[in-house]
Scaffold this active site. Structure first.
Site, PDB file in Angstrom:
ATOM      1  N   GLY A 144      16.379 -20.670  -3.522  1.00 44.06           N
ATOM      2  CA  GLY A 144      17.686 -21.320  -3.683  1.00 44.06           C
ATOM      3  C   GLY A 144      18.213 -21.816  -2.344  1.00 44.06           C
ATOM      4  N   ARG A 166      -1.901   2.568   5.729  1.00 47.91           N
ATOM      5  CA  ARG A 166      -3.060   1.667   5.724  1.00 47.91           C
ATOM      6  C   ARG A 166      -4.156   2.234   6.601  1.00 47.91           C
ATOM      7  NH1 ARG A 166      -0.164  -4.163   5.931  1.00 47.91           N
ATOM      8  NH2 ARG A 166       1.356  -3.015   7.121  1.00 47.91           N
ATOM      9  N   ASP A 183      19.889  -7.697   3.508  1.00 50.42           N
ATOM     10  CA  ASP A 183      18.968  -7.431   2.404  1.00 50.42           C
ATOM     11  C   ASP A 183      18.906  -8.696   1.543  1.00 50.42           C
ATOM     12  OD1 ASP A 183      17.818  -6.762   0.016  1.00 50.42           O
ATOM     13  OD2 ASP A 183      18.994  -4.931  -0.294  1.00 50.42           O
ATOM     14  N   ASP A 186      16.198  -9.132   8.434  1.00 56.08           N
ATOM     15  CA  ASP A 186      15.477  -7.938   8.000  1.00 56.08           C
ATOM     16  C   ASP A 186      16.506  -6.905   7.561  1.00 56.08           C
ATOM     17  OD1 ASP A 186      13.658  -5.559   7.975  1.00 56.08           O
ATOM     18  OD2 ASP A 186      12.289  -6.952   8.964  1.00 56.08           O
ATOM     19  N   THR A 199      -4.823  -7.565   7.284  1.00 51.85           N
ATOM     20  CA  THR A 199      -4.621  -8.023   8.663  1.00 51.85           C
ATOM     21  C   THR A 199      -4.190  -6.824   9.510  1.00 51.85           C
ATOM     22  OG1 THR A 199      -4.042 -10.225   7.874  1.00 51.85           O
ATOM     23  CG2 THR A 199      -3.295  -9.654  10.095  1.00 51.85           C
ATOM     24  N   TYR A 208       3.765  -4.045  -6.592  1.00 54.30           N
ATOM     25  CA  TYR A 208       3.541  -5.023  -5.516  1.00 54.30           C
ATOM     26  C   TYR A 208       2.800  -6.244  -6.073  1.00 54.30           C
ATOM     27  CZ  TYR A 208       1.955  -6.711  -0.895  1.00 54.30           C
ATOM     28  OH  TYR A 208       1.715  -7.455   0.234  1.00 54.30           O
ATOM     29  N   THR A 266      11.580  -0.927   6.124  1.00 59.64           N
ATOM     30  CA  THR A 266      10.251  -0.607   6.673  1.00 59.64           C
ATOM     31  C   THR A 266      10.044  -1.223   8.060  1.00 59.64           C
ATOM     32  OG1 THR A 266       9.267  -2.481   5.511  1.00 59.64           O
ATOM     33  CG2 THR A 266       9.132  -0.339   4.424  1.00 59.64           C
ATOM     34  N   GLY A 267      10.818  -2.230   8.405  1.00 61.17           N
ATOM     35  CA  GLY A 267      10.686  -2.879   9.713  1.00 61.17           C
ATOM     36  C   GLY A 267      11.357  -2.052  10.805  1.00 61.17           C
ATOM     37  N   PHE A 297       5.611  -6.119  10.824  1.00 63.78           N
ATOM     38  CA  PHE A 297       4.373  -6.413  11.555  1.00 63.78           C
ATOM     39  C   PHE A 297       4.139  -7.933  11.661  1.00 63.78           C
ATOM     40  CE2 PHE A 297      -0.406  -6.727  10.675  1.00 63.78           C
ATOM     41  CZ  PHE A 297      -0.736  -6.820  12.016  1.00 63.78           C
TER      42      PHE A 297
HETATM   43  N1  UDP Z   1      -8.419   4.289   3.267  1.00 64.14           N
HETATM   44  C1  UDP Z   1      -9.179   5.350   3.767  1.00 64.14           C
HETATM   45  N2  UDP Z   1      -8.564   6.275   4.568  1.00 64.14           N
HETATM   46  C2  UDP Z   1      -7.255   6.211   4.923  1.00 64.14           C
HETATM   47  C3  UDP Z   1      -6.490   5.125   4.428  1.00 64.14           C
HETATM   48  C4  UDP Z   1      -7.109   4.188   3.604  1.00 64.14           C
HETATM   49  O1  UDP Z   1     -10.372   5.462   3.475  1.00 64.14           O
HETATM   50  O2  UDP Z   1      -6.776   7.114   5.642  1.00 64.14           O
HETATM   51  C5  UDP Z   1      -9.086   3.284   2.419  1.00 64.14           C
HETATM   52  C6  UDP Z   1      -8.330   2.908   1.147  1.00 64.14           C
HETATM   53  O3  UDP Z   1      -8.649   3.789   0.093  1.00 64.14           O
HETATM   54  C7  UDP Z   1      -8.845   1.500   0.899  1.00 64.14           C
HETATM   55  C8  UDP Z   1      -9.120   0.954   2.299  1.00 64.14           C
HETATM   56  O4  UDP Z   1      -9.184   2.090   3.164  1.00 64.14           O
HETATM   57  O5  UDP Z   1     -10.045   1.524   0.188  1.00 64.14           O
HETATM   58  C9  UDP Z   1      -8.057   0.017   2.804  1.00 64.14           C
HETATM   59  O6  UDP Z   1      -6.827   0.617   2.557  1.00 64.14           O
HETATM   60  P1  UDP Z   1      -5.435   0.004   3.021  1.00 64.14           P
HETATM   61  O7  UDP Z   1      -4.376   0.948   2.545  1.00 64.14           O
HETATM   62  O8  UDP Z   1      -5.496  -0.288   4.474  1.00 64.14           O
HETATM   63  O9  UDP Z   1      -5.250  -1.391   2.310  1.00 64.14           O
HETATM   64  P2  UDP Z   1      -5.614  -1.979   0.867  1.00 64.14           P
HETATM   65  O10 UDP Z   1      -6.606  -3.014   1.193  1.00 64.14           O
HETATM   66  O11 UDP Z   1      -6.198  -0.906  -0.035  1.00 64.14           O
HETATM   67  O12 UDP Z   1      -4.337  -2.503   0.359  1.00 64.14           O
END
Ligand code: UDP
Length: 329
Positions: free
Chosen positions: A104, A188, A58, A33, A177, A147, A37-38, A13
């Site tokens: 490096g 997300r 990789d 890449d 973002t 992560y 995931t890309g 992204f």
């Molecule tokens: N979230 C949600 N429904 C979804 C996916 C995510 O309510 O279908 C919530 C998640 O629990 C978090 C927020 O949205 O509180 C943002 O989640 P995201 O995975 O986008 O990123 P984060 O900021 O948590 O890394």
């Protein structure tokens, strides 16, 4: 002679938007890449350009690039909770071993390197909004630890290369973002809501939806990153949009925007899901003369248009990308 930039995670992204920006600025772009995931779809429009080169590699393995490099932007990493839960070891390796290899390489080429760090270094923050001098509240062994700790190590080794080897480094702490080219099944919240709206399904809000996030449109993010790379500031800088909203209110906005009358349904809150998140961007304003300009309403409309414009095949690809086989690597 054109300046040369290496971008890792180039088919992802943010990586793909960075490729576009650096091509537009007249750079020669070396894109790298491993495509876990890309998706090449994000950069295939660049392949015809003589200043664009793609390496399928990789970066946790030794990285070789012939000739000079002026800048390196390190954006290779799974970056959503669902993704790094599926490939936790790769997530740890790309942030640690991968970063080490790129540092490096930067040292060898005398290149300036910008690494993509994250608001996740603040964990579930006890300080609000989060400014760069907050040390964070991270559960090392929780699901997000792979992560968060990889990214914290990444910052640490980057600063060590800066102080010990005099390497020219930049660290961006990127907050949530969004925009075109996010993957629909990356878990997300924005792609999740977009996919649900397109399919006419209910929107899934996790927990009570009172947790907050602050969403930055991708064009603003790329501008901030570009300015940071070109600045002289070596300590970490938050890049994000401070416009904070609860996930429940955000879901209501999406229902309105997509005009598809979905219901909101509640699902369990994932473990260690941060309760609140908002960048303090005082530092970015001061040292980069930067702040985001895109209103959520405008950015979200563009994002929805993008998803609506995908062909059936593209939608399928975006919804079904499966990389669990990489767990055997
Ligand atoms: N979230 C949600 N429904 C979804 C996916 C995510 O309510 O279908 C919530 C998640 O629990 C978090 C927020 O949205 O509180 C943002 O989640 P995201 O995975 O986008 O990123 P984060 O900021 O948590 O890394």
């Amino acid at each position: 002679m054109k300046k040369k930039v290496l971008i890792t995670g180039a088919a992802g992204f943010l990586g793909s938007h960075l490729c576009d920006r650096f091509i537009a600025e007249g750079f020669e772009v070396i894109a790298m890449d491993n495509l876990i995931t890309g998706d090449l779809k994000n950069i295939e429009h660049l392949f015809q350009l003589k200043d664009f080169h793609f390496y399928h590699h990789d970066i946790t393995k030794f990285v070789h690039v012939p000739g000079d490099i002026d800048y390196i932007l390190h954006f290779a990493s799974p970056a959503s909770p669902i993704d790094y839960l599926k490939i936790p070891i790769q997530t740890l390796k790309v942030g640690s071993l991968g970063t080490h290899n790129l540092l490096g390489l930067a040292k060898e080429k005398k290149a300036r390197i910008l690494i993509a760090s994250t608001s996740e270094v603040y964990g579930d923050p006890l300080v609000h909004p989060q400014s760069e001098d907050y040390y964070g509240n991270v559960n090392t062994i929780g699901p997000r630890g792979v992560y968060d700790e990889a990214k914290r190590f990444q910052e640490s080794i980057t600063m060590a290369y800066h102080t010990f080897h005099g390497l020219d480094t930049r660290i961006a702490r990127i907050f949530n973002t969004y925009g075109p080219r996010m993957r629909l099944n990356d878990g997300r919240v924005i792609p999740a809501f977009m996919g649900q709206a397109l399919r006419g399904e209910d929107l899934t809000v996790f927990g009570d939806g009172l947790q907050t996030r602050s969403f930055c449109y991708v064009d603003d993010q790329i501008e901030g990153l570009y300015r940071l790379l070109m600045s002289n500031y070596v300590l970490p800088v938050n890049i994000g949009n401070p416009d904070e909203i609860s996930i429940l209110d955000f879901a209501k906005e999406v229902v309105k925007l997509t005009n598809s009358h979905q219901k909101i349904v509640y699902k369990p809150l994932p473990q260690d899901d941060p309760l609140q998140r908002q960048p303090d961007i005082t530092l970015a304003k001061k040292v980069l003369n930067w702040e985001p300009k895109t209103l959520r309403e405008v950015g979200m409309k563009k994002t929805y248009q993008y998803f609506k414009g995908l062909t059936e095949e593209e939608l399928y690809r975006s919804e079904h990308k499966d990389f669990t086989a990489h767990n055997r690597l």
